[in-house]
Motif scaffolding. Structure first.
Motif, mmCIF file in Angstrom:
data_model
loop_
_atom_site.group_PDB
_atom_site.id
_atom_site.type_symbol
_atom_site.label_atom_id
_atom_site.label_comp_id
_atom_site.label_asym_id
_atom_site.label_seq_id
_atom_site.Cartn_x
_atom_site.Cartn_y
_atom_site.Cartn_z
ATOM 1 N N GLY A 1 -49.292 -7.447 22.115
ATOM 2 C CA GLY A 1 -49.404 -6.785 20.822
ATOM 3 C C GLY A 1 -48.730 -5.428 20.818
ATOM 4 N N GLU B 1 -52.099 -8.212 14.948
ATOM 5 C CA GLU B 1 -53.079 -9.044 14.246
ATOM 6 C C GLU B 1 -53.363 -10.326 15.023
ATOM 7 N N TRP B 2 -52.344 -10.838 15.714
ATOM 8 C CA TRP B 2 -52.567 -11.999 16.586
ATOM 9 C C TRP B 2 -53.406 -11.616 17.797
ATOM 10 N N HIS C 1 -44.954 -5.980 20.794
ATOM 11 C CA HIS C 1 -44.460 -6.397 19.478
ATOM 12 C C HIS C 1 -44.210 -5.185 18.583
ATOM 13 N N VAL C 2 -45.111 -4.228 18.635
ATOM 14 C CA VAL C 2 -44.922 -3.004 17.853
ATOM 15 C C VAL C 2 -43.679 -2.254 18.323
ATOM 16 N N PRO D 1 -45.839 -15.235 16.404
ATOM 17 C CA PRO D 1 -45.469 -13.846 16.722
ATOM 18 C C PRO D 1 -46.654 -13.133 17.371
ATOM 19 N N LYS D 2 -46.376 -12.356 18.402
ATOM 20 C CA LYS D 2 -47.437 -11.701 19.167
ATOM 21 C C LYS D 2 -47.757 -10.338 18.558
ATOM 22 N N THR D 3 -48.108 -10.379 17.294
ATOM 23 C CA THR D 3 -48.406 -9.170 16.536
ATOM 24 C C THR D 3 -49.753 -8.590 16.939
ATOM 25 N N THR E 1 -40.568 -4.264 17.033
ATOM 26 C CA THR E 1 -40.333 -4.369 15.587
ATOM 27 C C THR E 1 -40.229 -3.013 14.905
ATOM 28 N N ARG F 1 -51.682 -0.851 17.272
ATOM 29 C CA ARG F 1 -50.456 -0.287 16.705
ATOM 30 C C ARG F 1 -50.365 1.209 16.990
#
Length: 773
Positions: free
Chosen positions: A252, A294-295, A255-256, A290-292, A259, A308
């Motif tokens: 996570g 939120e995931w 991913h931040v 996607p490894k956000t 992106t 985040r």
């Protein structure tokens, strides 16, 4: 008239002055220069004449009467028969000769762990392995319970031996204090674990350094289900992660970074390889997920906005990512180590002062200490002609499945058929996972021989027990590579009962096997001390360091080498960062391997070619959690080293009703009608143990913490109930993956209930029954 003497000694948990009156240790005072001495040392006074001492050579009655063979459940249940040393050494030598002739040396498993003594000569592991090598070799183990998965994955990713990485290429405390803005601690940094270190830790400095870093402005984040996994004084932000899900949290964060344009593209292009294969997985292009944040949030239990915000903080300044040993003692334990290195590469801070990634801070003393490491002074073990080995945490698998194939780090190996186990200086019935399964496996060999001062759970499950001296009953030298001191460990008291030191035991057995000259090289124990000292003295002379002659050192008692200070600090991976072509890493690409073609080529379904989130066999997000809704973690104890000195006062004073204490959240306790101080039964399909509940809001709900180290004490009559509070009665005995095959002890789901009725007695330290022949 009372005689009073003092002796300096060393131990894995510190240096002490022993006061001896009339042959008994009556006082234990820590080294004056130790800023945070360990209370474990107070138990030394209880060690020598403990009721748990082995008084003379002992042989299990059934083995003595019926000869060698699988024990069928008798080991650990039958009484022992006392015998003379002459008889004992005859039996041992005869049995070794029989197994060698009938089955070959590969049928001998040479157990032992290096924690038996801080003394460099009377080092149980070196002694037994030297002896076995002199008689033609043995099946051996590789890596350690503590760091097996890390020891396999780190060379693939960073091109370094893991221990070398930890001691030499993890940023030192002065760099952190001066340069680090944010210290993100996956698994925390427990100063209680830093009480101990292999070979000794004379100055305990981890706690003082953590406080100094905070005083100088370093911000800390503790990612752990336990708030106590770091010092309260560092005022760390606590992220109470779900156990075994750190990789999801790291993804996570990654991913931040990717992106939001916070990734260091130049570093990834020039000093790392494989990001182009990892990035599609991160963004969900390969698997649709996607490894956000939120995931990650519902998996790891940390909300998306916190993830985040942390990612953005990590990109704003100098960030050091650390990973504890505990994270890799879990199913897929290789992944958090790999993913942490990937995060550090994405941030582009590997090779910067105070940035990048570091492993093992606080796991043992000395990690991060500004010191010139000097190894040496250990008894040579010789060469092992037998090439058969197992990963150390696969002992039960080996004993239960002879002839079966298994995978390990790209190799297809076969478990040997072990007929004889020789253990010296260790207690696998503490270290190993799923002790009820080990109990079953332990019955399979034809003979188990143990050298041991005390009736440990392992000694009680042996066929022949040879009483060994404690470190306080013999001369030795204390010396650790990460320590500045050399200490003369002079014999303080006489050996208990008929105890002999391991060197004498093996020399006598060697005599009967015709290899005494090879084993002793014509030296007695004191000759060896002088020889090892002089060899070390000559070796460090090349470094411009001097030691006094042996006689002067022995009289002086303790010598400090000028090897500690900021002048011994360099920037890990600094040269690689400046010029990766001139100073490549020892990986196939010469770079940080975010994708490893080597690992991908192994084709393992449980360890792909790049770091990934894979669900553990047991975790709070699994369907199994409906049956076993609590995750058990088993941290290292604060009151002993593993199971050593469990009978001592420091350990005993921390127990309640003679049992280890389990920490649980008040909400979990209330749901089960449990109050603080209640006796509880912790259980799953593998077993059960008794403990005493301590309620705390400094642990994540759904998690319970039971420290390791209580001597294994199962109820005797066909019950799997362990009475003392040993978490390895419950832990999972499966390899971390086909790559590392390490211990997965921290992957364990359990249930917990209030124990009703009278508590059964704890008999862990009581000697077994002894009968006449």
């Amino acid at each position: 008239m009372t005689t009073r003497q003092t002796f300096t000694t060393s131990s894995h948990w510190g240096a002490y002055t022993l006061t001896v009156e009339d042959g008994r240790i009556v006082g234990v005072d820590p080294f004056a220069g130790d800023p945070e001495p360990s209370a474990i040392g107070q138990s030394i006074a209880d060690a020598v004449d403990s009721e748990a001492r082995v008084t003379q050579p002992m042989v299990r009655k059934g083995w003595l009467e019926n000869g060698p063979g699988p024990a069928g459940g008798a080991r650990g249940r039958e009484p022992f028969v006392p015998v003379s040393w002459e008889t004992a050494t005859d039996l041992v030598a005869g049995e070794i000769a029989r197994v060698r002739e009938a089955h070959g040396n590969q049928a001998i498993y040479g157990g032992s762990y290096g924690w038996a003594s801080a003394g460099r000569f009377h080092h149980g592991q070196s002694q037994v392995h030297r002896f076995l090598n002199c008689i033609g070799g043995y099946t051996y183990s590789v890596k350690s319970y503590s760091t097996a998965a890390a020891q396999v994955i780190v060379p693939h990713v960073l091109g370094l031996n893991f221990l070398d990485m930890m001691w030499h290429h993890t940023p030192r405390w002065p760099l952190i204090a001066e340069h680090t803005d944010l210290f993100v601690m996956f698994g925390g940094i427990g100063s209680k674990n830093a009480q101990v270190s292999m070979g000794g830790v004379t100055r305990h400095s981890t706690g003082p350094w953590l406080k100094e870093c905070r005083r100088r402005g370093v911000d800390f984040v503790n990612v752990s289900p336990l708030a106590s996994d770091t010092l309260a004084e560092v005022d760390a932000q606590w992220l109470p992660v779900v156990p075994n899900t750190d990789v999801a949290l790291m993804l996570g964060l990654a991913h931040v970074l990717e992106t939001e344009g916070l990734t260091d593209r130049e570093f990834l292009a020039t000093r790392a390889t494989g990001y182009e294969k990892f990035r599609p997985y991160l963004l969900g292009e390969t698997d649709g997920t996607p490894k956000t944040p939120e995931w990650a949030a519902p998996i790891c239990g940390i909300d998306a906005e916190t993830i985040r915000a942390l990612a953005r903080r990590m990109a704003q300044g100098c960030t050091l990512i650390s990973v504890s040993w505990s994270l890799q003692r879990a199913h897929h334990g290789e992944q958090p180590y790999w993913m942490a290195a990937t995060l550090a590469a994405m941030l582009g801070q590997i090779g910067l002062p105070g940035g990048g990634v570091g492993y093992g801070y606080g796991a043992i003393g000395g990690i991060g200490t500004p010191i010139k490491r000097l190894d040496g002074m250990t008894l040579p073990q010789g060469q092992n002609p037998v090439g058969t080995f197992i990963p150390v945490a696969r002992i039960a698998d080996m004993l239960l499945n002879p002839g079966e194939p298994f995978d390990y780090d790209g190799k297809r190996l076969t478990y040997p058929d072990i007929r004889l186990v020789y253990w010296c200086g260790g207690n696998p019935f503490h270290h190993h996972q799923d002790l009820n399964r080990l109990e079953q496996a332990w019955q399979r060999p034809e003979t188990v021989i143990v050298n041991e001062p005390w009736w440990t759970p392992t000694a009680k499950r042996a066929d022949i027990v040879l009483p060994a001296t404690t470190p306080y009953e013999r001369n030795d030298i204390g010396r650790a590579g990460s320590d500045a001191f050399v200490i003369a460990m002079k014999q303080a008291v006489q050996p208990f009962g008929q105890a002999r030191d391991d060197y004498t035991i093996f020399a006598d057995i060697s005599e009967k096997l015709g290899v005494r000259a090879a084993f002793t090289e014509g030296r007695d124990a004191q000759d060896w001390l002088e020889h090892l000292y002089d060899r070390f003295r000559q070796g460090i002379a090349a470094e411009g360091l001097t030691l006094p002659p042996f006689e002067s050192f022995w009289e002086q008692g303790i010598v400090e080498l000028p090897v500690e200070g900021d002048e011994h600090v360099d920037v890990p991976f600094g040269d690689f960062r400046k010029d990766p072509a001139a100073h490549p890493l020892k990986t196939p690409s010469g770079k940080v391997e975010i994708f490893s073609q080597t690992i991908a080529g192994f084709g393992y379904d449980d360890c792909p070619g790049h770091p990934a989130w894979m669900e553990p066999a047991e975790w709070l997000g699994a369907p199994l959690a409906k049956t076993w809704p609590l995750h058990l973690v088993s941290p290292q104890p604060a009151t002993k080293l593993h199971s050593q000195l469990d009978f001592g006062r420091t350990s005993a004073n921390a127990k309640v009703q003679g049992r280890e204490v389990v920490t649980m959240h008040p909400d979990d306790a209330a749901a089960r009608g449990i109050a603080n101080g209640d006796a509880v039964r912790i259980f799953n399909a593998r077993g059960a143990c008794l403990s005493i509940a301590r309620l705390s809001d400094a642990i994540r709900p759904g998690v319970v913490a039971l420290p390791t180290g209580a001597w294994f004490d199962p109820a005797r009559e066909g019950s799997s109930l362990e009475r003392h509070g040993n978490p390895n009665a419950l832990s999972l005995d499966t390899g971390t993956s086909k790559l590392g095959q390490g211990s997965s002890a921290h992957t364990a789901l359990v249930e917990l209930e209030r124990f009703e009725g009278p508590l059964p007695p704890v008999e862990a330290f009581a000697p077994p029954p002894v009968v006449s022949r």
